[in-house]
Every structure is written in C-alpha cells, then in structure tokens.
Enzyme design. Structure first.
Site, PDB file in Angstrom:
ATOM      1  N   GLU A 125       5.813 -69.639 -72.695  1.00  0.00           N
ATOM      2  CA  GLU A 125       5.983 -69.725 -71.239  1.00  0.00           C
ATOM      3  C   GLU A 125       6.170 -71.176 -70.837  1.00  0.00           C
ATOM      4  OE1 GLU A 125       2.898 -68.174 -68.784  1.00  0.00           O
ATOM      5  OE2 GLU A 125       2.968 -66.148 -69.632  1.00  0.00           O
ATOM      6  N   LYS A 167       0.846 -61.112 -57.590  1.00  0.00           N
ATOM      7  CA  LYS A 167       0.023 -62.074 -58.322  1.00  0.00           C
ATOM      8  C   LYS A 167      -0.915 -62.790 -57.358  1.00  0.00           C
ATOM      9  CE  LYS A 167       1.351 -64.134 -61.904  1.00  0.00           C
ATOM     10  NZ  LYS A 167       1.973 -65.078 -62.863  1.00  0.00           N
ATOM     11  N   GLU A 177       6.994 -62.400 -58.447  1.00  0.00           N
ATOM     12  CA  GLU A 177       6.061 -61.283 -58.572  1.00  0.00           C
ATOM     13  C   GLU A 177       5.072 -61.314 -57.405  1.00  0.00           C
ATOM     14  OE1 GLU A 177       4.878 -60.561 -62.925  1.00  0.00           O
ATOM     15  OE2 GLU A 177       5.606 -62.631 -62.953  1.00  0.00           O
ATOM     16  N   GLU A 234       2.139 -69.044 -57.263  1.00  0.00           N
ATOM     17  CA  GLU A 234       1.942 -68.014 -58.288  1.00  0.00           C
ATOM     18  C   GLU A 234       2.925 -66.864 -58.146  1.00  0.00           C
ATOM     19  OE1 GLU A 234      -0.183 -67.856 -60.994  1.00  0.00           O
ATOM     20  OE2 GLU A 234      -0.442 -69.985 -60.530  1.00  0.00           O
TER      21      GLU A 234
END
Length: 496
Positions: free
Chosen positions: A263, A320, A317, A326
C-alpha cells in the site's frame, strides 16, 4: 554504436541475465469499505480500461473472485485478522477455506499472493501471535493442492514494525515484535515469499510538517538528504522508508527476502487541518511514484532494484472511519469518474496547470557542449546513467532517442534528465564542464526531453511515516512518528 554506450548497454543486459534486474510492477488496491461502489464486474472493467495488471483485495469475496476470472489480472487476496484464530488453530480450517473459497475459481482467476493478516503490529499482541501458525497452515493447504510454488503466502506490515528508521542504514525491527517476526522472516526466506510493507509518506508530512518537506514527500525535492553512516543521498521519503526496511532485514541476515510495497498513495481530500490532501498533491505523488518504480530506479541502498508497488486505492470509500482523508484515497469516484488523471504506464506527464506543487525549469534544458571531446562525454554519460540514477532506457537501441547514435545526442538526453530531476539549476548542468544550458527545446520526432524540475526544498529529520488504516483494519494512533522524530534529530543536506 559508440563504445561507451555499448559498455553501458552490455552491462544492463548482463544484469538482466544474472537476474539482478527485473521489471517492477505497479498495481492497485481494491478496497470495498463503502456502500456506493459499482459492482465488481464494473470495477474490473474499469481496471482493464486503465491497463492495470495487478490488484490487491482484502478478503476472498466470491463475487469479486468471479469478476476477475479470465482477465489475466494477477490477484492478491487477503485473510483478515478476524479469521486468524480459526486458521491458526486447525489446519483443517485452512484446507476448507482453500477448497471452498479458492480452488473453485483458480486458475481462471489468477491468484498469485495470499496475505494472512494485515499490519499485525497495530493489532493486539494476542492477534500477532496467531499469524505465523496461520501462514503455515495456509501454506500446507496450498502444498497439498500443488499450488505452493504458484501462490505465495505472506503478511502485510506498517512502519510500526520498526523501532528505528533514521538514518535509513540504522533501520531496525522493534524487538517487542520478535516473537512473531523472526519465525515469519524465516518462513518468508524458506518459501521465497516477499516481506510486505505499507508505506505512507503522506502521514509523516501531515503529522510533522515542520520537520518534513512536502516536496521531499512528493518526490519533488531538489535537495538531498545524506545518510551519515553510508554517505548515500536520498531525494524522497519513499526511498528512505524503503531502505530502512532493507537495512532492518540485512541486520537480521535476511538479505534474500525481497520487499513488496502493498500500500502507498496520497489522499485527494482531507479535513481543514489536512491541507496537503489535495487532488494536485495526490496526482503528483502517484505519478512520480509510478515513474520511479517503472524505471527500476531502485533505492540508494539497492540502485536498479525492482520493487512491486500497489497504489491505494481504486475508489474512495465512504464508510471508513476517522478524518476526512481516510475516505478520499481513491483514484476514482464511485461513479467511476477520475478524481484526477493518472497514467499507470509511467510515461505520462503531470499536468503542470493542475496545481501548485510543481515548478517548471523556466524553459531551459541541459545538453552536451559542442566543444566536449568524446572521452569527456563518455565519462559524463556513464556517470549520469549510473550514479546519477538517470533512466537511460530511451537512448538504447530501438528506443525513441537512440538515433542519432552518437555520444553528443545520448549525453544530451541523459544530461537533461538529470538536470530536470535535480532542480534545473546551474550546478545540475555542469557535468565536469561538458554540460550547457539552452533555451531551445532539444526534443525531436518522438524523442521528448523532460521539462519539469523539482522545487527547492528544505528536508529535515524524518524518513518514517505512520501507516494508514486499510479497508480491513481499524484506524490507529500515530504517536510513534513523533517519537522517532525526537529520537533521531540529525539530517545533513546537500542543496542543488
């Protein structure tokens, strides 16, 4: 072909033959912690449209596995931390999981890695103790199925696995993790599996912006940080973080274990205090990252080495937790439109009008002096393509800048690449007196000379950054970033 370039090209071929060099790979993380994402089938179509060949998912969702069938895309799948107890206690659980969740879809779905657990140093100690037995049971299940050589087993880590990362040569694993880390490294070495790490220069900058230059975090710095122990020069935080892991592995005599970055990325939006979370910075970081990786630049400690990298993340997303950033790491919105443009081939150019993080070279280029001798150009060209870390693939045979096949032309291309990468300053175009600056763009036909240089940067005393929470793990505190900053307060700068 001129003799000097022949030597360089022959050396490159030899490295490939010896297996020292291989092509680096860039993939994407496909997190699904959201309630507004497109179907897996549409997500796969989007991935194919952008010619992405490597994808990481965080579980073994059946619909996702089916969607990737017959695409040729190599898939890394995950076993979440919540399943480690079951997988570690009984080998039969791993056998059942493989039989029900993997074998029905393999090999149509090209699974190449299984990550057992994620970022265990951020999880309770009791969870960390389960990871190696779980890995061994998964490996045994794969071996029974005859797949242990085709599907590699590993586990991912955050930089919290280190107790020390500055200077990079002093990188060391945290002794408090020795109970699971040493047997894990032995497992990886024995089975030729990679050590997987999640690297996030963004967090180091966000949490310590007075000590970390934004340009250094974005691969844009025109200054170099010196490791006082080795004399190696670092122009970006990613390399410094990666080398800290390299040295930590070497310190424990696990030199043969390769590193994979599972990542990394940069958010495009954040809370009011997260001023660096912008589409421009995200585009700059990921574009420079991909170029850096695709060119097989390697790191100062391992120049020319290949490293596989997965960019986080495919989509924003919305479920999250935590700060606004985030939920905004995606390259695409849920409606599949781009958050910003990104070229996964590494050949694209950052849009200089998109944001304020890049500076041009003020319309100047660096080329070889017409009065330089062939011997002088040969020496300078060899240095630029070697120690200078310039990507000289464009001047190899059959490539767009190979013709005209002479030292002056090849040296001009290499000189300019170094010049633009290092701030487009007078000093960056000296080359022992055989480099000269020009206001005329030397590009011709399909041979395009670089035109972007990094901004001046003041880089201070950090190579570390905390990891971010992935789709499969909770958000965590980043207190140890500040601890490491205080513990290692010295950096030395060479300004170009």
């Amino acid at each position: 072909m001129a003799r000097g370039f022949s030597i360089i090209f022959a050396a490159s071929v030899l490295l490939v033959i010896l297996g020292i060099c291989r092509a680096s790979r860039v993939g994407i993380c496909y997190g699904r912690n959201a309630d507004d994402l497109p179907t897996p089938e549409k997500a796969v179509q989007l991935i194919q449209m952008h010619n992405i060949k490597y994808v990481r998912i965080y579980d073994s969702n059946i619909q996702v596995l089916k969607a990737f069938a017959n695409t040729g895309i190599e898939l890394m799948i995950g076993i979440p931390n919540s399943d480690l107890l079951a997988f570690s206690q009984f080998e039969s659980n791993a056998n059942t999981w493989l039989k029900n969740s993997i074998l029905p879809y393999y090999p149509a779905t090209k699974i190449t890695y299984i990550t057992v657990g994620a970022e265990l140093t951020e999880a309770p100690n009791t969870t960390a103790a389960l990871v190696v037995p779980a890995m061994q049971n998964v490996f045994t299940a794969l071996k029974k199925a005859g797949l242990h050589r085709r599907i590699k087993v590993s586990s991912t880590h955050s930089l919290g696995v280190l107790s020390r990362s500055f200077p990079p040569s002093a990188g060391a694993f945290n002794s408090s993790h020795a109970s699971f880390l040493k047997p894990m490294l032995e497992f990886l070495a024995e089975n030729q599996s990679p050590f997987m790490i999640d690297l996030y220069p963004y967090y180091a900058y966000r949490d310590s912006s007075t000590n970390v230059s934004l340009d250094y975090a974005l691969f844009e710095a025109s200054s170099e940080v010196i490791d006082p122990n080795t004399g190696l020069l670092y122009t970006n935080m990613f390399d410094a973080q990666l080398d800290a892991i390299n040295y930590a592995l070497m310190a424990l005599n696990f030199k043969t274990v390769n590193i994979m970055v599972t990542e990394t990325g940069w958010p495009s939006k954040g809370s009011p205090k997260e001023t660096a979370a912008t589409p421009d910075n995200a585009q700059t970081y990921n574009t420079n990252l991909i170029r850096h990786v695709i060119n097989n630049t390697g790191t100062p400690a391992k120049p020319g080495g290949a490293v596989d990298v997965y960019v986080f993340s495919l989509f924003n997303e919305n479920r999250k937790p935590g700060l606004e950033s985030e939920r905004n790491w995606g390259l695409f919105f849920p409606d599949q439109t781009s958050v910003y443009n990104l070229d996964f081939t590494g050949k694209g150019v950052v849009d200089m009008t998109a944001g304020g993080n890049n500076t041009g070279s003020n319309g100047t280029w660096c080329i070889a002096s017409s009065s330089a001798s062939e011997a002088e150009l040969q020496n300078a060209l060899s240095w630029a393509c070697g120690s200078g870390n310039v990507d000289c693939s464009a001047i190899q045979p059959s490539q767009p800048c190979f013709e005209p096949d002479n030292f002056a032309s090849h040296a001009s291309f290499a000189f300019n690449s170094y010049y633009q990468q290092n701030g487009a300053t007078d000093i960056a175009c000296t080359f022992g007196g055989v480099g000269v600056r020009t206001n005329k763009n030397p590009s011709y036909d399909n041979c395009l000379y670089a035109t972007t240089g990094g901004k001046k940067a003041i880089v201070n005393n950090t190579t570390v950054g905390p990891s971010k929470s992935s789709s499969s793990s909770p958000q965590r505190s980043y207190w140890w970033t500040q601890h490491l900053l205080v513990a290692f307060p010295l950096f030395f700068l060479v300004l170009f």
